[in-house]
Scaffold this active site. Structure first.
Site, short mmCIF file in Angstrom:
data_model
loop_
_atom_site.label_atom_id
_atom_site.label_comp_id
_atom_site.label_asym_id
_atom_site.label_seq_id
_atom_site.Cartn_x
_atom_site.Cartn_y
_atom_site.Cartn_z
N HIS A 57 40.15 44.07 36.77
CA HIS A 57 39.47 44.21 35.49
C HIS A 57 37.99 43.83 35.56
O HIS A 57 37.57 43.04 36.40
CB HIS A 57 40.13 43.31 34.44
CG HIS A 57 41.58 43.56 34.25
ND1 HIS A 57 42.47 42.56 33.96
CD2 HIS A 57 42.32 44.69 34.33
CE1 HIS A 57 43.68 43.06 33.84
NE2 HIS A 57 43.62 44.35 34.07
N LYS A 67 32.87 35.30 35.51
CA LYS A 67 34.12 34.57 35.29
C LYS A 67 34.23 33.40 36.26
O LYS A 67 33.83 33.51 37.42
CB LYS A 67 35.34 35.48 35.50
CG LYS A 67 35.43 36.63 34.51
CD LYS A 67 36.60 37.54 34.81
CE LYS A 67 36.64 38.70 33.84
NZ LYS A 67 37.72 39.65 34.17
N TYR A 127 40.35 30.84 32.67
CA TYR A 127 39.04 31.25 33.17
C TYR A 127 38.02 31.27 32.06
O TYR A 127 38.32 31.55 30.92
CB TYR A 127 39.10 32.58 33.92
CG TYR A 127 39.71 33.76 33.22
CD1 TYR A 127 38.91 34.73 32.63
CD2 TYR A 127 41.09 33.92 33.18
CE1 TYR A 127 39.47 35.83 32.02
CE2 TYR A 127 41.66 35.01 32.57
CZ TYR A 127 40.84 35.97 31.98
OH TYR A 127 41.40 37.05 31.36
N ASP A 166 47.43 48.57 33.65
CA ASP A 166 47.07 48.34 35.04
C ASP A 166 47.73 49.36 35.98
O ASP A 166 47.18 49.65 37.05
CB ASP A 166 47.41 46.92 35.47
CG ASP A 166 46.46 45.90 34.86
OD1 ASP A 166 45.39 46.30 34.33
OD2 ASP A 166 46.79 44.70 34.90
#
Length: 190
Positions: A57, A67, A127, A166
């Site tokens: 992603h 991130k 995250y 996904d």
């Protein structure tokens, strides 16, 4: 040579008979690592089945996200893929095991696709992100794109648990990258 864009961070743990203490994020300390973004959103996921795969992603400009990923329960194999156009390392990947036990974190800057595979049941991952979620800028690349060739640590014949989204992400060859190369090629993790 400039610092590598994807960084494996190994925070120091101070331990005694009671357990340990660690500082997982400090803006001035991370600035010393060459990480100067501001984080504005924290995410937390639980993946119940072993071999759950989330990714690959990213968010596209102008809503790209840096991130800082860590696993706070269980173990994951965390991956970053260079998707910056004209990068000499376009399509290459790096990965590291992050676990509650080792306390390691992976910093993944804008211009890299991110994904992880859980290596045991009931993994929790947190995250930090440098921008909030923007559905109109949500993007991804197929987890098993042969042109990238990620060596996911799956047993022979195992199929990962995937979200419907996904399972059908585009291949890298079909992705017109809006990410610019910043002069820092992807390098092996320390």
């Amino acid at each position: 040579m400039s610092e590598a864009p994807v960084r494996l961070i190994k925070p120091h743990r101070f331990g005694d008979a009671r357990g340990w203490f660690t500082e997982t994020y400090s803006e001035p300390v991370f600035a010393q690592f060459g990480i100067g973004c501001r984080f504005v959103q924290d995410n937390h996921s639980l993946s119940v089945p072993r071999f759950t795969l989330r990714g690959l992603h990213f968010q596209t400009p102008p809503r790209g996200q840096d991130k800082l990923v860590r696993c706070i329960r269980g173990r994951i194999f965390d991956v970053a893929v260079d998707v910056r156009r004209e990068s000499p390392t376009f399509g290459r990947w790096v990965g590291a095991e992050l676990s509650a036990e080792n306390g390691h974190q992976l910093f993944i800057p804008i211009g890299f696709a991110h994904g992880f595979l859980t290596l045991e049941p009931d993994c929790e991952v947190t995250y930090k992100c440098s921008d909030t979620y923007a559905p109109d800028h949500d993007g991804g690349i197929r987890w098993n794109d042969p042109a990238i060739g990620i060596a996911w640590p799956l047993p022979a014949g195992a199929v990962p648990e995937l979200s419907p989204k996904d399972a059908v992400q585009p291949l890298l060859a079909d992705f017109d990258s809006p990410f610019a190369y910043d002069g820092r090629p992807l390098a092996p993790l320390d």
